[in-house]
Design an enzyme around this catalytic site. Structure first.
Site, PDB file in Angstrom:
ATOM      1  N   ASP A 462      65.259   9.921  58.199  1.00 14.77           N
ATOM      2  CA  ASP A 462      66.629   9.453  58.395  1.00 14.77           C
ATOM      3  C   ASP A 462      67.523  10.674  58.578  1.00 14.77           C
ATOM      4  O   ASP A 462      67.276  11.730  57.985  1.00 14.77           O
ATOM      5  CB  ASP A 462      67.086   8.645  57.188  1.00 14.77           C
ATOM      6  CG  ASP A 462      68.489   8.111  57.375  1.00 14.77           C
ATOM      7  OD1 ASP A 462      68.724   7.394  58.359  1.00 14.77           O
ATOM      8  OD2 ASP A 462      69.359   8.436  56.542  1.00 14.77           O
ATOM      9  N   ASP A 651      67.458   8.206  51.818  1.00 13.23           N
ATOM     10  CA  ASP A 651      68.175   8.389  50.559  1.00 13.23           C
ATOM     11  C   ASP A 651      67.819   7.330  49.528  1.00 13.23           C
ATOM     12  O   ASP A 651      68.254   7.401  48.388  1.00 13.23           O
ATOM     13  CB  ASP A 651      69.690   8.430  50.784  1.00 13.23           C
ATOM     14  CG  ASP A 651      70.229   7.154  51.438  1.00 13.23           C
ATOM     15  OD1 ASP A 651      69.513   6.129  51.421  1.00 13.23           O
ATOM     16  OD2 ASP A 651      71.350   7.184  51.960  1.00 13.23           O
ATOM     17  N   ASP A 655      68.505   2.972  52.967  1.00 14.73           N
ATOM     18  CA  ASP A 655      67.226   2.937  53.675  1.00 14.73           C
ATOM     19  C   ASP A 655      66.175   2.112  52.946  1.00 14.73           C
ATOM     20  O   ASP A 655      64.989   2.208  53.274  1.00 14.73           O
ATOM     21  CB  ASP A 655      66.693   4.362  53.865  1.00 14.73           C
ATOM     22  CG  ASP A 655      67.683   5.249  54.592  1.00 14.73           C
ATOM     23  OD1 ASP A 655      68.109   6.241  53.995  1.00 14.73           O
ATOM     24  OD2 ASP A 655      68.039   4.934  55.733  1.00 14.73           O
TER      25      ASP A 655
END
Length: 771
Positions: A462, A651, A655
Site C-alpha cells: 500500500d 497499515d 487495509d
C-alpha cells in the site's frame, strides 16, 4: 455482513477470507469474563479451529473450516455467548489481554515449554481422543532456566550414568568380578532411566504413549533378555538427548526471557504532589509517571510534560532514537534519553503494548504450519503403530525362528522407528525463529504465519503509510488571477479547519490563518464547498474544479508525485496546492532488495494515476494500481494470490480487507495499534520498512531449516528400520544414531534464532519538485 441482535447489540463481519474471520461487536458488556465465554462457546462450533476474543477492541478473530461451518453459525454462537450468565463462564483464565497474570513474556515461554515437552494445554492443541504424545516424554522443566550444560539435571544424571557404565567396562576388563560389573551396569541403567521412565509411566497411566514409552519398553526388554549392558547404554544415550533437548529449549527461550527486563519492577509516580516509588503492577490508568534520564518506561502512556529522545530499539528494532514531546504516545520498555518526562499512564502493566503483543502471539500458536502438521500426522500414529509392528515381529519371528533373536530385533525396531527427532524438528525451529524476530521488532503470529511468510513470492505494498510515512506536507503553491500564496492557503485552510484528513493537516500547518469557513459541505470523491466572508469558496481535485491556465502546473505537480488540489472563490480559480507524502527514505532500497530476492512487487493506492506513477518510479516499482477503494484492493490481492503466494503490506486499519484477502497480511508501524496487530499475521512494530525484506529472508531461511529437519528425521527412521529388522544394527548402535540425529536437529533448529539487526539508519535521498 452485519447482524443486529437487539437495539443495542450488533455484530459486524469486518473481514472473512481464507478461513479467517474478524467480527466487531458493539453493545456488548465485553470484559475479560465475556471474552472467556465467547472463546468457550464459539470454540465448540463444529469446524472452528481456533478463536480469540479481544476485550480492548471488542473484536473476535476466528479460524474455521468453510466446508464444515459458515458465518451464520459462528455469529449465532457469539450471540449465545453474550447471554451466558457470569456464574456459568468456564473457570479457566481468559486468554484475553486484559486478564493476564503472567509476566510480559512468560506466557510465550510457557507455551514453548509445553510445545517442546509434548504437553499442550491450550484449546485445540490436543483433541480429546488423542492417546499419543508426539514428542518425547519429558518431565516439566525446572523453574530456573539452566544457563550452562552442567546446570541441566538430566545431563548431570547422564554424566553419572556414563561414568558408571565406563567403570563397568573397566571392571570387566581389569577385574572380572561379575557381581561388581553387573552392579555397576544396573546402577548406570537406573540413573539413566530416571530421566525418562517415571514420566513415561505417568503418561502411560493417563492413556498416552510417546517416545519415552518406547525407550522404556526397549530397556525392560533388553534386561529380560539378559542384555543389561545394552539396556544401560540405551538409558545413558537417551538421557543425554533428553538433557540436550532441555538445554537447547532453555537456550532458545532465554532470548525471549530477556524481554522481561524491558519492563522495570518499579516506577515513580506523582501522587498528591509527591513523588512515590511503586511496583509497576500497581500502576493505574490516569497515574502521572515520572521518568528520569536513563530509565525505562514501566507501561504505556502519553507525555504530559518534557521532551526527550527515546531509545525504542529493543521494541521496534530501530537504532535511531525517536524525538518525543507533549502529546506523543510512548510505550513500555522504551529508554528515556536526557530529559525528565511526566507521562500520563494509559495502560496497566498487565495490559501494555508489550503484554498485548506477546499475548496475541501466544494465542495464535495453535495455528500450526504445514511442516508441523505433517510431522504431527506422522508422529502421532507412528508410536502405537511401532508397538504393534514390534509385537508382530516378535510373535511371528518366535514362531518361525529363534524367539530370543526375533524378540531382540523387535526391540531394536521399536527404538529405530522412534520419532523423537521428528517431533521436535519443527517446534524448536519455530520458537527460535519467532523469538529472534520479536527481538528486532518483527511480530510473527505463530508457526503457520512463519511458514507462510517463508513461501511468499509476491508482495503488494500500500502506498500511504507503507511506502510513504503518511506525513504529507505542502511543497508548492501555484497562483493565478492576482491571488497570493498566502491568500490561496488561507482559503484552503478555512475549508479544512475542522478536518482531520492528512491533507488538511498539511494545509493547516502551512499557514497562520485561523478563520474557519461556514456552511462547509463535503462532496464525496470531489472536495469541499463553503462560505468565507460571504463568498462561496471551493477546494477540490482537478476534474471537479477546472485547472484552466494552471493545467500545466498541476500536471507537473502530479508528475513529481504530489497530490494537487485546486482553490476557487466565486467560481474564479485562485491557485493550486501541491501536497506530497514523501516516500520513506529506505523505500527504493527495500524495493530493490525485494526484486533481487525474486519477489514480484506491486503498489496499490487510492491516489490518482499520475501521482501513483511518479512515486512508483521513485521507488523502483513497475506494477502500479491506482484509484482503488478498499474493496478494490482486496479484489486485486485475491487475483495476485491466485497466481502465486502473496503478502499484503498495509497499515492494518484501512487495509483490513486486503490484509485478510492475502495469503499473509503484514501490518506496518503496528506498535500501539491494536487493530493492526489483530488483523495482520505479521506486524512490523517500527517505522523502518527495511524490516520487511529482513522478515521475509528470515522466514524463508527458517522454513528451509524446518524442511531439512523433517527430511533428516524421516530419512533416519527409513534407513534404520530395515537395518534393525535384519539384525545389521544392534540396540546400542540404533540409539546412538537416533540421539546423534536429535542433536543435529536441535542444533539446526537453534540456527533459526540467528538474525542480524539492521545496519544503521536508512539514507535520505534528495527529492525536489521541478520548477
Amino acid at each position: 455482513m452485519t447482524t443486529v441482535v437487539d437495539a443495542e447489540v450488533q455484530l459486524t463481519v469486518v473481514s472473512d477470507a481464507a478461513g479467517r474471520m474478524r467480527v466487531q461487536a458493539t453493545g456488548f458488556q465485553f470484559d475479560a469474563g465475556r471474552a472467556v465465554a465467547i472463546e468457550d462457546t464459539v470454540g465448540k462450533v463444529a469446524g472452528v479451529q481456533a478463536v480469540h476474543a479481544y476485550p480492548r477492541t471488542a473484536s473476535i478473530v476466528i479460524w474455521y473450516s468453510r466446508a464444515i461451518c459458515d458465518t451464520a453459525a459462528i455469529l449465532s454462537a457469539i450471540i449465545d455467548a453474550e447471554t451466558v450468565p457470569a456464574a456459568a463462564v468456564p473457570a479457566y483464565a481468559s486468554r484475553s489481554a486484559s486478564n493476564r497474570k503472567a509476566g510480559v513474556v512468560q506466557k510465550i515461554i510457557d507455551w514453548s515449554t509445553r510445545t517442546l515437552s509434548g504437553v499442550r494445554r491450550d484449546v485445540a492443541a490436543q483433541p480429546s481422543g488423542e492417546t499419543s504424545d508426539a514428542c518425547c516424554d519429558g518431565e516439566d522443566n525446572e523453574d530456573r532456566e539452566p544457563e550452562q550444560l552442567w546446570q541441566v539435571a538430566k545431563l548431570r544424571r547422564a554424566a553419572f550414568s556414563g561414568v558408571l557404565l565406563t567403570a563397568s567396562l573397566v571392571a570387566a576388563w581389569a577385574y572380572p568380578l561379575w557381581p561388581v560389573v553387573l552392579g555397576l551396569k544396573a546402577l548406570a541403567l537406573a540413573v539413566g532411566a530416571s530421566t525418562f521412565v517415571p514420566s513415561s509411566l505417568k503418561r502411560l497411566a493417563e492413556g498416552r504413549v510417546g517416545v519415552g514409552t518406547l525407550m522404556t519398553i526397549a530397556a525392560l526388554g533388553a534386561v529380560a533378555l539378559g542384555e543389561l549392558g545394552e539396556a544401560a547404554t540405551l538409558a545413558f544415550l537417551f538421557s543425554i538427548s533428553e538433557g540436550l533437548e532441555e538445554y537447547a529449549t532453555a537456550r532458545t527461550r532465554r532470548g525471549l526471557r530477556a524481554l522481561l527486563s524491558l519492563v522495570p519492577d518499579q516506577a515513580t509516580v506523582l501522587r498528591e504532589g509527591t513523588e512515590t516509588i511503586v511496583a509497576s503492577t500497581e500502576l493505574h490508568v490516569g497515574d502521572q509517571m515520572i521518568v528520569k534520564p536513563g530509565e525505562r518506561l514501566a507501561t504505556d502512556g502519553i507525555i504530559r510534560a518534557g521532551r526527550t529522545a527515546l531509545d525504542v530499539s529493543a521494541i521496534t528494532g530501530e537504532s535511531v532514537p525517536v524525538e518525543v514531546g507533549p502529546g506523543d504516545e510512548v510505550f513500555a520498555g522504551s529508554i528515556n534519553g536526557l530529559g525528565v518526562l511526566q507521562v500520563g499512564v494509559t495502560a496497566t502493566a498487565a495490559n501494555n503494548s508489550l503484554a498485548r503483543i506477546v499475548h496475541i502471539v501466544e494465542a495464535e500458536q495453535v495455528r500450526k504450519g504445514a511442516s508441523q502438521r505433517l510431522a504431527d500426522c506422522i508422529a502421532r500414529p507412528l508410536v502405537p503403530s511401532i508397538m504393534i509392528a514390534a509385537a508382530l515381529i516378535a510373535g511371528t519371528g518366535s514362531v518361525l525362528g529363534n524367539p530370543l533373536v526375533w524378540i531382540e530385533r523387535a526391540l531394536v525396531v521399536l527404538v529405530a522407528a522412534a520419532p523423537c527427532a521428528l517431533a521436535i524438528a519443527v517446534p524448536v525451529t519455530v520458537v527460535a525463529s519467532i523469538g529472534a524476530a520479536s527481538r528486532l521488532g518483527v511480530l510473527i503470529k505463530g508457526g503457520a504465519a512463519l511458514e507462510t511468510l517463508g513461501t511468499i513470492r509476491a508482495v503488494a505494498l500500500d502506498k500511504t503509510g507503507t511506502l510513504t510515512a503518511n506525513r504529507p506536507v505542502v511543497i508548492d503553491v501555484a497562483t493565478t488571477n492576482g491571488a497570493t500564496r498566502e491568500e490561496v492557503l488561507a482559503v484552503a485552510a478555512a475549508l479544512e479547519a475542522r478536518s482531520e484528513h492528512p491533507l488538511a493537516v498539511a494545509v493547516l500547518a502551512a499557514t497562520q490563518a485561523t478563520t474557519a469557513a461556514s456552511d462547509v459541505q463535503a462532496v464525496p470523491g470531489a472536495g469541499l464547498i463553503g462560505r468565507l466572508d460571504g463568498r462561496v469558496v471551493r477546494l477540490g481535485r482537478p476534474g471537479w474544479l477546472d485547472a484552466a491556465e494552471l493545467a500545466d502546473h498541476v500536471a507537473c505537480m502530479q508528475q513529481a508525485g504530489a497530490t494537487a488540489v485546486l482553490v476557487e472563490r466565486d467560481q474564479q480559480l485562485l491557485g493550486a496546492i501541491a501536497v506530497r507524502d514523501e516516500l520513506r527514505p529506505e523505500a527504493a532500497e527495500v524495493v530493490a532488495g525485494l526484486r533481487t530476492g525474486g519477489y514480484q512487487v506491486t503498489m496499490l493506492t487510492g491516489d490518482n494515476h499520475a501521482t501513483a506513477a511518479a512515486l512508483a518510479a521513485q521507488a523502483g516499482i513497475e506494477q502500479v494500481h491506482a484509484e482503488l477503494r478498499p474493496e478494490d484492493k482486496a479484489h486485486l490481492v485475491a487475483q495476485l494470490r491466485a497466481r502465486q503466494p502473496t503478502a499484503m503490506v498495509g497499515d492494518g486499519v484501512n487495509d483490513a480487507p486486503a490484509l485478510a484477502a492475502a495469503d499473509l497480511g503484514i501490518a506496518m508501524g503496528a506498535m500501539g495499534t491494536d487493530v493492526a496487530i489483530e488483523t495482520a499475521d505479521v506486524a512490523l512494530m517500527g517505522q523502518d520498512l527495511r524490516h520487511l525484506p529482513q522478515a521475509l529472508d528470515h522466514a524463508r531461511r527458517s522454513r528451509q531449516i524446518m524442511v531439512q529437519n523433517v527430511g533428516l528425521s524421516l530419512s533416519i527412521i527409513t534407513v534404520l528400520m530395515p537395518l534393525a529388522l535384519f539384525g545389521i544394527l544392534g540396540l546400542a548402535a540404533v540409539v546412538l544414531v537416533h540421539e546423534f540425529t536429535e542433536v543435529i536437529v536441535i542444533a539446526n533448529g537453534v540456527r533459526a534464532g540467528r538474525i542480524k539487526p539492521l545496519a544503521g539508519p536508512p539514507k535520505t535521498p534528495d527529492r525536489t519538485i521541478p520548477g
